[in-house]
Design an enzyme around this catalytic site. Structure first.
Site, PDB file in Angstrom:
ATOM      1  N   ASP A   1       0.822  -1.206   0.000  1.00  0.00           N
ATOM      2  CA  ASP A   1       0.000   0.000   0.000  1.00  0.00           C
ATOM      3  C   ASP A   1       0.859   1.260   0.000  1.00  0.00           C
ATOM      4  O   ASP A   1       1.978   1.264   0.505  1.00  0.00           O
ATOM      5  CB  ASP A   1      -0.902  -0.033   1.245  1.00  0.00           C
ATOM      6  CG  ASP A   1      -2.021   0.981   1.176  1.00  0.00           C
ATOM      7  OD1 ASP A   1      -2.417   1.365   0.059  1.00  0.00           O
ATOM      8  OD2 ASP A   1      -2.496   1.402   2.249  1.00  0.00           O
ATOM      9  N   ASN A   3     -10.538  -1.700  -6.420  1.00  0.00           N
ATOM     10  CA  ASN A   3      -9.665  -1.005  -7.372  1.00  0.00           C
ATOM     11  C   ASN A   3     -10.201  -1.156  -8.789  1.00  0.00           C
ATOM     12  O   ASN A   3     -10.242  -0.202  -9.574  1.00  0.00           O
ATOM     13  CB  ASN A   3      -8.250  -1.581  -7.355  1.00  0.00           C
ATOM     14  CG  ASN A   3      -7.484  -1.307  -6.082  1.00  0.00           C
ATOM     15  OD1 ASN A   3      -6.522  -1.997  -5.784  1.00  0.00           O
ATOM     16  ND2 ASN A   3      -7.902  -0.317  -5.311  1.00  0.00           N
TER      17      ASN A   3
END
Length: 264
Positions: A42, A90
């Site tokens: 991340d 996403n």
């Protein structure tokens, strides 16, 4: 085009960094090491924003860092790795331009895996899983090609979770169990945790011992929800593109210091 990774250690501090790296290695070298590691890489976008770069450059640097981290993992003899490459969120909700760039990185990565010397020398099997109905067809075909090329490798596994969600994986497993029960292949009384695990993408693998997330976020974000029931979690402040070997070794050191009781 190969991006050169940035160095986050000044020239003056490099000798100290090397000493610290050696000191860390002395602490962890005798193990135990995890058998299966999950990684949530991340912070690519926030790292790029901090440096005044375009978002896609953050993802590109993150991809290059991933290849380096995989070398570190395999150098420790860790057999199984699951990478959270893209979440289902996403794939559904990121801006179209960003999704296209992410898919292009996925294409590039799969093409490189086909020819990557370390994959074939170390005999690492590759699996790609997730909501592949959200993935462009040519990428799905590339994934199948990589899986076919490595299907007989038995020295480790690299799982790539692409457009993946843990809840979705569990729902899909429940549906398949229901279908098998309806067709008489199984009876409800035979459904155990062990049987349920066989319907998951990670069938045949041990659950992850350690899950590492970068960028300072302290949540699992729908990653391997069933499999992570007793995983050790390690949260690192560094954004993924600046994740260093010492950050990885600190995660291993933290894992080694924990007493794993599995609820007993």
């Amino acid at each position: 085009m190969r991006i050169k990774l940035l160095s986050f250690t000044s020239k003056a501090l490099k000798p100290i960094y090397k000493l610290y790296e050696k000191w860390l290695w002395q602490q962890i070298r005798d193990g135990p090491f995890p058998v299966h590691i999950g990684i949530i890489p991340d912070g690519n976008r926030r790292w790029a924003k901090r440096l005044g770069l375009d978002t896609i450059e953050g993802h590109l640097y993150g991809y290059e860092r991933l290849k380096e981290v995989l070398d570190w993992i395999w150098d420790l003899g860790i057999k199984f790795v699951t990478i959270y490459a893209m979440s289902s969120e996403n794939c559904l909700y990121r801006p179209q331009k960003e999704r296209e760039h992410l898919f292009e990185i996925a294409r590039r990565g799969l093409r490189e895996l086909l020819k990557m010397k370390i994959i074939h020398e170390r005999r690492i099997q590759v699996k790609v899983f997730g909501r592949l109905d959200l993935v462009p067809k040519d990428i799905v075909e590339l994934a199948l090609e990589v899986e076919e090329a490595t299907k007989d490798y038995d020295n480790g596994r690299l799982n790539i979770a692409l457009c993946y969600g843990g809840r979705q994986e569990i729902i899909e497993a429940v549906r398949r169990i229901a279908e098998d029960a309806r067709s008489g292949k199984i009876v409800p009384e035979s459904i155990t945790e062990e049987l349920f695990s066989k319907y998951l993408y990670t069938n045949g693998l041990p659950d992850p011992d350690l899950i590492i997330r970068t960028s300072g976020e302290e949540r699992i974000s729908n990653f391997l929800l069933w499999q992570s029931a007793y995983s050790e979690l390690y949260f690192c402040e560094a954004y993924w593109p600046e994740f260093r070997k010492i950050d990885f070794w600190r995660a291993i050191r933290s894992y080694q210091k924990r007493e794993r009781r599995f609820g007993r």
